[in-house]
Write a protein that holds these residues in place. Structure first.
Motif, PDB file in Angstrom:
ATOM      1  N   ASP A 603       0.828  -1.207   0.000  1.00 35.27           N
ATOM      2  CA  ASP A 603       0.000   0.000   0.000  1.00 35.27           C
ATOM      3  C   ASP A 603       0.857   1.250   0.000  1.00 35.27           C
ATOM      4  OD1 ASP A 603      -2.248  -1.430  -0.030  1.00 35.27           O
ATOM      5  OD2 ASP A 603      -2.823  -1.102   2.070  1.00 35.27           O
ATOM      6  N   GLN A 624       9.068  -4.634  -2.214  1.00 38.88           N
ATOM      7  CA  GLN A 624       9.159  -6.026  -2.655  1.00 38.88           C
ATOM      8  C   GLN A 624      10.188  -6.800  -1.836  1.00 38.88           C
ATOM      9  OE1 GLN A 624       8.654  -5.880  -6.648  1.00 38.88           O
ATOM     10  NE2 GLN A 624       8.759  -8.068  -7.047  1.00 38.88           N
ATOM     11  N   ARG A 630      10.231 -10.139   5.204  1.00 38.79           N
ATOM     12  CA  ARG A 630       9.473 -10.170   6.448  1.00 38.79           C
ATOM     13  C   ARG A 630       8.299 -11.140   6.365  1.00 38.79           C
ATOM     14  NH1 ARG A 630       9.471  -8.778  11.424  1.00 38.79           N
ATOM     15  NH2 ARG A 630       7.703  -7.759  12.388  1.00 38.79           N
ATOM     16  N   TYR A 631       7.714 -11.249   5.190  1.00 41.13           N
ATOM     17  CA  TYR A 631       6.504 -12.066   5.092  1.00 41.13           C
ATOM     18  C   TYR A 631       6.688 -13.278   4.199  1.00 41.13           C
ATOM     19  CZ  TYR A 631       4.547  -7.965   7.259  1.00 41.13           C
ATOM     20  OH  TYR A 631       4.313  -6.952   8.121  1.00 41.13           O
TER      21      TYR A 631
ATOM     22  N   MET B   1      -2.603  -5.031  -7.947  1.00 44.68           N
ATOM     23  CA  MET B   1      -1.684  -4.866  -6.800  1.00 44.68           C
ATOM     24  C   MET B   1      -0.275  -5.245  -7.200  1.00 44.68           C
ATOM     25  SD  MET B   1      -3.559  -6.199  -3.436  1.00 44.68           S
ATOM     26  CE  MET B   1      -2.834  -5.307  -2.111  1.00 44.68           C
ATOM     27  N   PRO B   2       0.717  -4.592  -6.682  1.00 44.28           N
ATOM     28  CA  PRO B   2       2.094  -4.961  -7.017  1.00 44.28           C
ATOM     29  C   PRO B   2       2.541  -6.136  -6.155  1.00 44.28           C
ATOM     30  CG  PRO B   2       2.098  -3.101  -5.548  1.00 44.28           C
ATOM     31  CD  PRO B   2       0.661  -3.501  -5.722  1.00 44.28           C
ATOM     32  N   LEU B   3       3.796  -6.381  -6.154  1.00 45.07           N
ATOM     33  CA  LEU B   3       4.423  -7.410  -5.349  1.00 45.07           C
ATOM     34  C   LEU B   3       3.985  -8.812  -5.761  1.00 45.07           C
ATOM     35  CD1 LEU B   3       4.379  -5.996  -1.750  1.00 45.07           C
ATOM     36  CD2 LEU B   3       5.919  -5.518  -3.615  1.00 45.07           C
ATOM     37  N   SER B   4       3.346  -8.950  -6.951  1.00 47.64           N
ATOM     38  CA  SER B   4       2.982 -10.294  -7.385  1.00 47.64           C
ATOM     39  C   SER B   4       4.136 -10.858  -8.169  1.00 47.64           C
ATOM     40  CB  SER B   4       1.763 -10.254  -8.295  1.00 47.64           C
ATOM     41  OG  SER B   4       0.852  -9.326  -7.812  1.00 47.64           O
ATOM     42  N   ARG B   5       4.376 -12.112  -7.908  1.00 52.08           N
ATOM     43  CA  ARG B   5       5.459 -12.762  -8.634  1.00 52.08           C
ATOM     44  C   ARG B   5       4.960 -13.259  -9.974  1.00 52.08           C
ATOM     45  NH1 ARG B   5       9.587 -14.538  -4.599  1.00 52.08           N
ATOM     46  NH2 ARG B   5       9.914 -12.505  -3.691  1.00 52.08           N
ATOM     47  N   HIS B 218       2.363 -18.952   2.072  1.00 48.63           N
ATOM     48  CA  HIS B 218       3.216 -18.817   3.259  1.00 48.63           C
ATOM     49  C   HIS B 218       2.712 -17.712   4.187  1.00 48.63           C
ATOM     50  CE1 HIS B 218       6.799 -18.862   5.683  1.00 48.63           C
ATOM     51  NE2 HIS B 218       6.976 -17.567   5.486  1.00 48.63           N
ATOM     52  N   ALA B 220       4.109 -15.741   7.471  1.00 53.95           N
ATOM     53  CA  ALA B 220       5.293 -15.534   8.306  1.00 53.95           C
ATOM     54  C   ALA B 220       4.865 -15.235   9.741  1.00 53.95           C
ATOM     55  CB  ALA B 220       6.103 -14.373   7.749  1.00 53.95           C
ATOM     56  N   ALA B 222       5.688 -12.820  11.459  1.00 53.39           N
ATOM     57  CA  ALA B 222       5.366 -11.389  11.575  1.00 53.39           C
ATOM     58  C   ALA B 222       3.907 -11.146  11.206  1.00 53.39           C
ATOM     59  CB  ALA B 222       6.283 -10.579  10.664  1.00 53.39           C
ATOM     60  N   MET B 267       3.017 -15.347  -0.513  1.00 53.54           N
ATOM     61  CA  MET B 267       3.084 -14.996   0.907  1.00 53.54           C
ATOM     62  C   MET B 267       1.941 -14.030   1.207  1.00 53.54           C
ATOM     63  SD  MET B 267       6.251 -12.465   0.415  1.00 53.54           S
ATOM     64  CE  MET B 267       6.185 -11.260  -0.888  1.00 53.54           C
ATOM     65  N   VAL B 268       1.540 -14.030   2.442  1.00 53.82           N
ATOM     66  CA  VAL B 268       0.462 -13.140   2.852  1.00 53.82           C
ATOM     67  C   VAL B 268       1.061 -11.844   3.378  1.00 53.82           C
ATOM     68  CG1 VAL B 268      -1.576 -12.893   4.290  1.00 53.82           C
ATOM     69  CG2 VAL B 268      -0.897 -15.136   3.455  1.00 53.82           C
ATOM     70  N   LEU B 269       0.522 -10.734   2.915  1.00 56.89           N
ATOM     71  CA  LEU B 269       0.974  -9.424   3.377  1.00 56.89           C
ATOM     72  C   LEU B 269      -0.088  -8.832   4.300  1.00 56.89           C
ATOM     73  CD1 LEU B 269       2.365  -7.715   0.147  1.00 56.89           C
ATOM     74  CD2 LEU B 269       3.601  -8.914   1.942  1.00 56.89           C
ATOM     75  N   PRO B 270       0.284  -7.898   5.114  1.00 53.97           N
ATOM     76  CA  PRO B 270      -0.716  -7.232   5.951  1.00 53.97           C
ATOM     77  C   PRO B 270      -1.853  -6.654   5.116  1.00 53.97           C
ATOM     78  CG  PRO B 270       1.479  -6.608   6.659  1.00 53.97           C
ATOM     79  CD  PRO B 270       1.656  -7.440   5.433  1.00 53.97           C
ATOM     80  N   GLU B 271      -1.543  -6.228   3.903  1.00 52.84           N
ATOM     81  CA  GLU B 271      -2.574  -5.671   3.042  1.00 52.84           C
ATOM     82  C   GLU B 271      -3.674  -6.686   2.756  1.00 52.84           C
ATOM     83  OE1 GLU B 271       0.583  -5.142   2.734  1.00 52.84           O
ATOM     84  OE2 GLU B 271       1.056  -3.257   1.756  1.00 52.84           O
TER      85      GLU B 271
END
Lengths: 657, 309
Positions: A603, A624, A630-631, B1-5, B218, B220, B222, B267-271
């Motif tokens: 975000d 990224q 972290r996750y 959403m970004p951060l996708s592989r 996954h 984590a 955290a 992986m799961v993000l807080p988002e």
């Protein structure tokens, strides 16, 4: 080195070199003050040359050239100091090596040599100065050295990071430093025996006085000593601090009298009225006299009063000392005096100053008091001038001064007066010392500087003993009443501080000197005696070395535990990835996009791309790596890249608005 | 959403669904996440905003066997689970499976039924099997219930109690379409006509595999910290009568995993947690003062008060 060395170790990273040059510069630079100029220039040239080689990626000089430089430099030092040993020559050699070492700086190991040499070279500065500025400089230099060491092992990193780490390492040493400072058994005298040359060149009164001696000294703003009175402070016109007494005159130079003449005499002081108790902190001046206020009744232990009322120690004062005195300004001194000393106080070199002798001969019929009055009246009546720059005098110096030039400084007046007295048959001698001093309203200390150096006369009158007569007061009364700056004509050279008119500047100087004095009293003046006092306050009267060592060990262990606990407590929460991410976000925050605490990396990166598109790609990349670390299942590579992202953001200290 | 592989594994399905149901990308994603997390979906909204169409569309696109149960107040449990009828020829009871024996069941207007009937459905949802006459019969795989519910203040309804609401992994609202979507709807005619023409984008056999992959995303430590922080925040908040249950926390995690999986992330993000939190929490939390169910805005405000650890 060379072919025989099997493994020269890893080569030095290119980015490390400017740091090492900076280290060399920081450790050498303050020595420039006392190194021969050619060596300072050579060192500066070598460092600059190395920087140039580095910048252009040029080849390092050949080995034979370096050998030549070492041999040549060492020969130069040997010629300069006439030795290769001792403090000055040793330091000069170290500086030469420090400047030359970068010229063969290729590997990590060479860099370590430079750093270790740097730490050592830092210590040598304390041979020359223990002042606060020196301490601050060395502290900064030690931080730089440590930060460079951190960089050398930790790879390229932001400047702030290595500086902080270096500073932190030093800060963690602080409690140990304090404990060792307070409790490590103190040895009277310097910890390292310094060679003879260590104390040359300290300013102060000398054991002889020729025209020009004092007027040279007076140009120095250095502090001679500081005095703290226990109660009231005497009048300014009573502040005569007694140094060497001169009773031998060869027509040019006054010297301390011959021992034989003084041998039989004992100081006998009948003091009446007021007493002043005070503690004087005397700077090292490499002489034996302690400059007590006229005349001292009680002296510090280890000091004695000479026949001419000089307070003397056995050894020259080679470090700052604290001395307690009681003095009485109203006294009768040696009403009964030995014949030998009185005869000595009448002796004059033959065949000099005939005109003065003739003048004095006219006064011989008068009683001694009148003779003195006549001489003072002469100074008052005729056009005598008080000046720092008197004209040069010939072989009949006193004649020329008394009858022709009539421009002189206190040494001229004192010696002319004593000459006239002796020629008129009154026993007289010259006393050198200091007159006056300046009260610092901040801490109540009276500061006496070299610029307060003074010379006056003493005559002996039967039934009254030795009387102080200050002929300078006849010519320039303001010298005694208001100080040197008021007495000298405008435009004559004086140390800047002695002539300060601006109140704020004076106040600032007072404040600084109060700090400096506290430093002297508590840090530099922390001698075995003080240590004993401090320990007594801690409830350890007369501790032996065993209990001291035990206490030292216990306290060091406690400090170690404390520092450990602190670092554990202070360790930022979370893992390195989180710290790196937080740093990245902090920096972006200063650039104007602040991450909310609840905002996840994706975000946040999206918002950065919307609000500050120029940082969007970088934020996305950082997010990224952080998310993976972290996750997800991040790798050390992610961490490196995340840190690199943070490093790529410009550093701003304040938040943009 | 970004951060996708990688691209979303169900991009096709989503794209096709978005063509049928206009302007409801989020709700379609939520429905898919619910399915992938092996949960059941509760859609609460006014009649006529497309609840049934959404269910139909998903069934068609995923190639699922579909049945629809229109709940009424006179409905009995047997109308849902089925009934055993005595077969004279065999002298035995014969079980006639009810409409619940279907891969995708649309339980329309579930709050019109009596609590007894409601609980028959909810038990079947929870157990993924039906017990009648001492026999247990498993429900087909995959099994996905989309229940719709009119806002409970409407007349003649039996609002679901909290314990029953908890059986739904997610609860969503569709809301009115935006202006452009509605215009397209008006121009193109009703959407239901398109449904028979929709081709399946996935085979039903593929869905369990997708569900397994979603469950394997996954998580984590955290992230677990964050989930716990959120759950604790609902429990400590004075705004709600009670906090989220451990079952709700599990639901949150499962939904977040599916949400991340839809993004193609491993992986799961807080988002992801934040995205599914209103759907998971709204029907499980009640306002301390009014007693009404929480609104998504309340949940968002709550989440904004919880720092990501």
């Amino acid at each position: 080195m060379g072919k025989k060395t099997p493994d020269p170790g890893p080569p030095l990273a290119r980015g490390a070199l400017p740091w090492l040059l900076l280290v060399a510069l920081a450790t050498i630079a303050p020595h420039a003050d006392h190194l021969p100029p050619w060596l300072s220039l050579l060192a500066a040239g070598l460092l600059a040359g190395r920087l140039w080689l580095w910048h252009g990626q040029r080849r390092l000089p050949a080995r034979w050239l370096l050998v030549l430089l070492v041999v040549g430099g060492s020969a130069g030092i040997a010629a300069e100091y006439r030795t290769l040993f001792g403090r000055d020559a040793g330091v000069a050699l170290l500086v030469l090596f420090m400047a030359l070492k970068p010229m063969e700086l290729r590997t990590q190991r060479d860099a370590l040599v430079i750093l270790m040499l740097g730490y050592f070279l830092l210590l040598t500065h304390y041979f020359y100065s223990e002042s606060i500025p020196t301490g601050l400089w060395l502290l900064a230099a030690a931080t730089l050295l440590t930060a460079t060491l951190v960089r050398l092992h930790g790879g390229p990193q932001p400047l702030a990071r290595s500086a902080r780490l270096g500073g932190l390492l030093l800060a963690q040493a602080l409690p140990f430093m304090l404990i060792l400072f307070l409790l490590f058994p103190r040895i009277a005298g310097p910890l390292w025996g310094l060679p003879q040359d260590a104390h040359a060149g300290q300013s102060g009164l000398s054991d002889r006085m020729a025209p020009g001696t004092l007027s040279e000294l007076i140009q120095s703003g250095n502090i001679a000593f500081r005095v703290q009175f226990a109660g009231a402070i005497p009048e300014k016109s009573e502040l005569y601090w007694r140094g060497p007494v001169f009773d031998d005159y060869d027509g040019l130079t006054w010297r301390a009298g011959n021992r034989a003449a003084r041998a039989g005499s004992r100081p006998q002081i009948e003091a009446s009225g007021r007493r002043f108790d005070y503690v004087s902190t005397l700077e090292a001046h490499n002489q034996r006299w302690l400059l007590a206020l006229d005349l001292p009744l009680t002296l510090p232990p280890d000091a004695r009063l000479s026949a001419t009322f000089e307070s003397l120690t056995r050894e020259p004062v080679q470090k700052r000392v604290r001395l307690a005195f009681t003095s009485a300004p109203d006294f009768r001194a040696n009403v009964v005096e030995t014949q030998a000393l009185l005869e000595n106080a009448l002796r004059l070199p033959p065949d000099v100053n005939p005109r003065a002798r003739t003048l004095a001969a006219e006064w011989r019929v008068l009683p001694p008091e009148k003779i003195a009055d006549s001489a003072l009246a002469l100074f008052r009546r005729e056009a005598f001038f008080y000046t720092l720059r008197p004209p040069l005098l010939g072989p009949h110096a006193m004649d020329e001064f008394l009858f022709d030039t009539r421009h002189g400084f206190c040494e001229h007046y004192a010696s002319a007066f004593v000459f006239l007295m002796r020629a008129a048959g009154v026993p007289a001698r010259v006393v050198a010392g200091y007159q006056g001093g300046e009260l610092n309203p901040i801490d109540g200390f009276l500061t006496v500087r070299q610029s307060d150096a003074h010379a006056w006369a003493e005559i002996w009158i039967a039934g009254r003993g030795w009387l102080r007569i200050d002929p300078t007061a006849a010519v320039a009364p303001s010298r005694i009443e208001r100080g040197i700056a008021a007495a000298l004509p405008q435009g004559e050279a004086l140390p800047v501080f002695a002539r300060l008119d601006a109140d704020w500047l004076r106040a600032m100087r007072n404040r600084w000197e109060a700090v400096d004095n506290a430093w002297n009293q508590w840090v530099l003046g922390y001698n075995p005696q003080r240590q004993k006092e401090v320990l007594a306050q801690l409830g350890m009267a007369n501790p032996d070395w065993r209990s001291m060592t035990t206490l030292l060990a216990i306290l060091c262990a406690a400090a170690l535990a404390l520092v450990t606990a602190w670092t554990l407590y202070r360790r930022p929460p979370g893992d390195p990835a989180q710290r790196a991410w937080q740093r990245f976000c902090r920096r972006l925050g200063r650039l104007g996009v602040r991450r909310a605490a609840w905002e996840g990396p994706a975000d946040f990166a999206n918002r950065v791309a919307r609000e500050r598109p120029e940082w969007g790609p970088l934020a996305s990349e950082a997010a990224q790596h952080y998310a993976a670390l972290r996750y997800g299942k991040g790798t050390p590579d992610n961490l490196e890249r995340l840190r690199a992202c943070a490093a790529r953001l410009p550093l701003r200290w304040r938040q943009q608005t | 959403m970004p951060l996708s592989r990688e691209p979303s594994p169900i991009a096709d399905v989503l794209a096709a669904a978005n063509e049928v149901i206009l302007g409801k990308e989020t709700q379609i994603r939520q429905a898919m996440a619910c399915l992938l997390a092996r949960g059941h979906l509760l859609i609460e909204d006014l009649p006529g905003v497309g609840k049934t169409t959404l269910a139909h569309t998903l069934a068609r696109l995923l190639g699922l066997q579909f049945s629809r149960i229109q709940f009424t107040s006179d409905m009995l449990p047997a109308d849902i689970v089925g009934i055993s009828i005595f077969d004279r020829t065999n002298s035995a009871f014969n079980f006639l499976p009810g409409p619940i024996f279907s891969q995708l069941v649309l339980a329309d207007e579930i709050n019109r039924a009596t609590p007894k009937t409601q609980s028959a459905l909810l038990e079947a949802m929870e157990e993924r099997q039906v017990s009648s006459d001492g026999q247990t019969r498993p429900l087909p795989e995959p099994f996905f219930v989309i229940a719709t519910q009119n806002p409970s203040y409407q007349i003649g309804t039996f609002p679901l109690p909290e314990s029953q609401l908890d059986r739904f992994l997610l609860r969503i609202e569709l809301g009115y379409p935006d202006r452009a979507a509605e215009r397209a709807l008006l121009e193109g005619g009703g959407r239901r006509q398109q449904l028979p023409a929709l081709a399946a984008r996935l085979a039903p056999e593929q869905i369990p595999a997708l569900q397994e992959r979603a469950a394997a995303v996954h998580v984590a430590p955290a992230l677990l910290d964050y989930v716990q922080a959120l759950v604790e925040a609902t429990r400590n908040s004075p705004d709600f009568t009670h906090g989220l249950s451990p079952r709700a926390a599990l639901a949150l995690l499962a939904a977040a995993r599916a949400w991340a999986f839809i993004d193609g992330r491993d992986m799961v993000l807080p988002e992801d947690v934040q995205a599914v939190l209103p759907g998971v929490a709204c029907h499980r939390l009640r306002h301390a003062h009014s007693g009404a169910l929480a609104r998504p805005a309340d949940i968002a405000a709550l989440a904004h008060g919880v720092a990501i650890p």
